[in-house]
Each structure stands twice: as structure tokens, then as C-alpha cells.
Design a protein around this motif. Structure first.
Motif, PDB file in Angstrom:
ATOM      1  N   TYR A  18      34.507   6.244  19.098  1.00  0.00           N
ATOM      2  CA  TYR A  18      35.653   5.681  18.655  1.00  0.00           C
ATOM      3  C   TYR A  18      36.719   6.072  19.597  1.00  0.00           C
ATOM      4  O   TYR A  18      37.662   5.284  19.916  1.00  0.00           O
ATOM      5  N   ALA A  19      36.854   7.340  19.726  1.00  0.00           N
ATOM      6  CA  ALA A  19      37.858   7.800  20.677  1.00  0.00           C
ATOM      7  C   ALA A  19      38.087   7.126  22.084  1.00  0.00           C
ATOM      8  O   ALA A  19      39.059   6.757  22.648  1.00  0.00           O
ATOM      9  N   VAL A  20      36.874   7.079  22.716  1.00  0.00           N
ATOM     10  CA  VAL A  20      36.714   6.394  23.990  1.00  0.00           C
ATOM     11  C   VAL A  20      37.124   4.799  23.849  1.00  0.00           C
ATOM     12  O   VAL A  20      37.787   4.482  24.671  1.00  0.00           O
ATOM     13  N   GLN A  21      36.606   4.280  23.002  1.00  0.00           N
ATOM     14  CA  GLN A  21      36.988   2.988  22.809  1.00  0.00           C
ATOM     15  C   GLN A  21      38.420   2.453  22.559  1.00  0.00           C
ATOM     16  O   GLN A  21      39.029   1.799  22.979  1.00  0.00           O
ATOM     17  N   ALA A  22      39.210   3.556  21.516  1.00  0.00           N
ATOM     18  CA  ALA A  22      40.451   3.721  21.443  1.00  0.00           C
ATOM     19  C   ALA A  22      41.381   3.709  22.661  1.00  0.00           C
ATOM     20  O   ALA A  22      42.316   2.927  22.883  1.00  0.00           O
ATOM     21  N   LEU A  23      40.969   4.785  23.345  1.00  0.00           N
ATOM     22  CA  LEU A  23      41.347   5.140  24.662  1.00  0.00           C
ATOM     23  C   LEU A  23      41.602   4.084  25.589  1.00  0.00           C
ATOM     24  O   LEU A  23      42.526   3.836  26.427  1.00  0.00           O
ATOM     25  N   PHE A  24      40.350   3.463  25.768  1.00  0.00           N
ATOM     26  CA  PHE A  24      40.124   2.184  26.664  1.00  0.00           C
ATOM     27  C   PHE A  24      41.298   1.000  26.224  1.00  0.00           C
ATOM     28  O   PHE A  24      42.011   0.602  26.921  1.00  0.00           O
ATOM     29  N   GLN A  25      41.220   0.799  24.822  1.00  0.00           N
ATOM     30  CA  GLN A  25      42.115  -0.307  24.244  1.00  0.00           C
ATOM     31  C   GLN A  25      43.567   0.033  24.537  1.00  0.00           C
ATOM     32  O   GLN A  25      44.357  -0.767  24.988  1.00  0.00           O
ATOM     33  N   MET A  26      43.948   1.502  24.477  1.00  0.00           N
ATOM     34  CA  MET A  26      45.359   1.659  24.727  1.00  0.00           C
ATOM     35  C   MET A  26      45.632   1.308  26.163  1.00  0.00           C
ATOM     36  O   MET A  26      46.640   0.892  26.426  1.00  0.00           O
ATOM     37  N   GLU A  27      44.904   1.650  27.209  1.00  0.00           N
ATOM     38  CA  GLU A  27      45.146   1.461  28.740  1.00  0.00           C
ATOM     39  C   GLU A  27      45.006   0.046  28.715  1.00  0.00           C
ATOM     40  O   GLU A  27      46.037  -0.647  29.633  1.00  0.00           O
ATOM     41  N   ALA A  38      45.807   3.882  14.276  1.00  0.00           N
ATOM     42  CA  ALA A  38      45.929   3.060  12.702  1.00  0.00           C
ATOM     43  C   ALA A  38      45.025   1.900  12.605  1.00  0.00           C
ATOM     44  O   ALA A  38      44.104   1.960  11.704  1.00  0.00           O
ATOM     45  N   GLU A  39      44.852   1.211  13.715  1.00  0.00           N
ATOM     46  CA  GLU A  39      43.954  -0.023  13.644  1.00  0.00           C
ATOM     47  C   GLU A  39      42.585   0.482  13.473  1.00  0.00           C
ATOM     48  O   GLU A  39      41.609   0.098  12.633  1.00  0.00           O
ATOM     49  N   PHE A  40      42.111   1.511  14.259  1.00  0.00           N
ATOM     50  CA  PHE A  40      40.787   2.227  14.071  1.00  0.00           C
ATOM     51  C   PHE A  40      40.595   3.031  12.874  1.00  0.00           C
ATOM     52  O   PHE A  40      39.482   2.560  12.274  1.00  0.00           O
ATOM     53  N   GLU A  41      41.415   3.588  12.371  1.00  0.00           N
ATOM     54  CA  GLU A  41      41.408   4.026  10.929  1.00  0.00           C
ATOM     55  C   GLU A  41      41.126   2.939   9.762  1.00  0.00           C
ATOM     56  O   GLU A  41      40.200   3.232   9.099  1.00  0.00           O
ATOM     57  N   GLU A  42      41.970   1.852  10.047  1.00  0.00           N
ATOM     58  CA  GLU A  42      41.733   0.933   9.140  1.00  0.00           C
ATOM     59  C   GLU A  42      40.357   0.234   9.234  1.00  0.00           C
ATOM     60  O   GLU A  42      39.644  -0.024   8.339  1.00  0.00           O
ATOM     61  N   HIS A  43      40.004  -0.308  10.501  1.00  0.00           N
ATOM     62  CA  HIS A  43      39.032  -0.969  10.658  1.00  0.00           C
ATOM     63  C   HIS A  43      37.478  -0.316  10.999  1.00  0.00           C
ATOM     64  O   HIS A  43      36.392  -0.940  10.686  1.00  0.00           O
ATOM     65  N   ARG A  44      37.675   0.752  11.205  1.00  0.00           N
ATOM     66  CA  ARG A  44      36.321   1.660  11.519  1.00  0.00           C
ATOM     67  C   ARG A  44      36.123   2.651  10.750  1.00  0.00           C
ATOM     68  O   ARG A  44      35.077   2.731  10.053  1.00  0.00           O
ATOM     69  N   PHE A  45      37.026   3.471  10.141  1.00  0.00           N
ATOM     70  CA  PHE A  45      37.009   4.453   9.258  1.00  0.00           C
ATOM     71  C   PHE A  45      37.157   3.989   7.964  1.00  0.00           C
ATOM     72  O   PHE A  45      36.419   4.440   6.964  1.00  0.00           O
ATOM     73  N   GLY A  46      37.702   2.933   7.587  1.00  0.00           N
ATOM     74  CA  GLY A  46      37.999   2.419   6.323  1.00  0.00           C
ATOM     75  C   GLY A  46      37.024   1.294   5.921  1.00  0.00           C
ATOM     76  O   GLY A  46      37.179   0.590   4.851  1.00  0.00           O
ATOM     77  N   ALA A  47      35.995   1.041   6.963  1.00  0.00           N
ATOM     78  CA  ALA A  47      35.198  -0.282   6.794  1.00  0.00           C
ATOM     79  C   ALA A  47      33.895   0.250   5.678  1.00  0.00           C
ATOM     80  O   ALA A  47      33.809   1.448   5.474  1.00  0.00           O
TER      81      ALA A  47
END
Length: 155
Positions: A18-27, A38-47
Motif C-alpha cells: 500500500y505504501a508503494v501504491q500510495a507513493l506512486f499515487q502521490m507522484e 487518509a484515502e488509503f486508511e479509509e479505503h484500504r485499512f477501513g474496508a
């Protein structure tokens, strides 16, 4: 509920992915680290994980990797550049691999996780994105170089 060692390992592996995906998304989208986290925590970790389609991640490790990848990005990028072959700057690397090197670099330099564990985990992530195997060997070599520079005492 107590988690088994295997469940904890899977959660850490998911957090790294998820960190790799999130860093890619940021760039790619020019979002801030806070908004992507926040998006990852809501949609990945809170799913809901009942259907087994997504592994629950270790939210603390995810946050640590994200914050350290951003806070130490310049130093991690410089270390990555030194590990790359001449005339192949970080800017020419596939953006997914660039995100992977930043997440792995954050864990290598800012955690107590044994470098060999970090390397193995991130090589597995490279294989997930690039199943032909070429990139996995490349990632292994670069991360080994980075780890030996950052934590020579671990080898």
C-alpha cells in the motif's frame, strides 16, 4: 482477538504494498501525503475484508513508511541514485519502481527491520508489478546496495 505471526507478516506485507501504491499515487496525481494517507486508511485499512479480496494492512507500518519516505525523500533518492548504474538516473526509472525504492529506503534507513527482510519483501512487491522477473533482479541489486550503504553493520 490475538493475531498469529503469519497474520502479522501478511499485514506488514500489505502495508508495504500500500505504501508503494500510495507513493506512486502521490507522484502521479500531485496529492499531498496527508490526503493520500487518509484515502488509503479509509479505503484500504477501513474496508471490509470478509470477502478475502484485499489483505488488511498494518496501519502503523504504512504511516511510518509514508512519513519517512516523504521526510527523507531527498536522502533516499540520492542513495538510490548511487545504487543505480551510471547514466541511469532515478528520473528514468519506472514510477512504480521509484515509489518502491522510496518506501524500501524509508524502511531500510528508519527502522530496525533487518535489511534482508526489507529486500525480500520489496522484491516480492516488484514481482507483483512486473511478473517477468527482470525488475525483481534489478530491485534486489539496488536495494542490496542501498542497505549495505545505510546499514553496513547488518551484513
Amino acid at each position: 482477538m490475538t493475531l498469529s505471526g503469519n497474520q502479522k507478516r501478511k499485514m506488514k506485507s500489505a502495508a508495504r504494498l500500500y505504501a508503494v501504491q500510495a507513493l506512486f499515487q502521490m507522484e502521479y496525481s500531485h496529492q499531498t501525503v496527508e490526503s493520500v494517507m487518509a484515502e488509503f486508511e479509509e479505503h484500504r485499512f477501513g474496508a471490509s475484508y470478509d470477502e478475502g479480496d484485499m489483505q488488511e494492512g498494518d496501519a502503523a507500518l504504512f504511516a511510518l513508511l509514508m512519513e519517512n519516505a516523504v521526510n527523507y525523500q531527498a536522502a533516499i533518492d540520492q542513495m538510490t541514485d548511487r545504487a543505480l548504474v551510471a547514466k541511469w538516473p532515478l528520473g528514468r526509472i519506472d514510477p512504480t519502481l521509484r515509489a518502491l525504492f522510496r518506501a524500501a529506503g524509508a524502511e531500510i534507513t528508519q527502522s530496525e527491520t533487518p535489511p534482508k527482510v526489507v529486500i525480500t519483501e520489496f522484491v516480492d512487491i516488484a514481482r507483483a508489478f512486473h511478473p517477468d522477473g527482470k525488475e525483481a533482479s534489478f530491485v534486489n541489486a539496488v536495494l542490496d546496495h542501498m542497505a549495505r550503504e545505510a546499514r553496513p553493520e547488518a551484513f
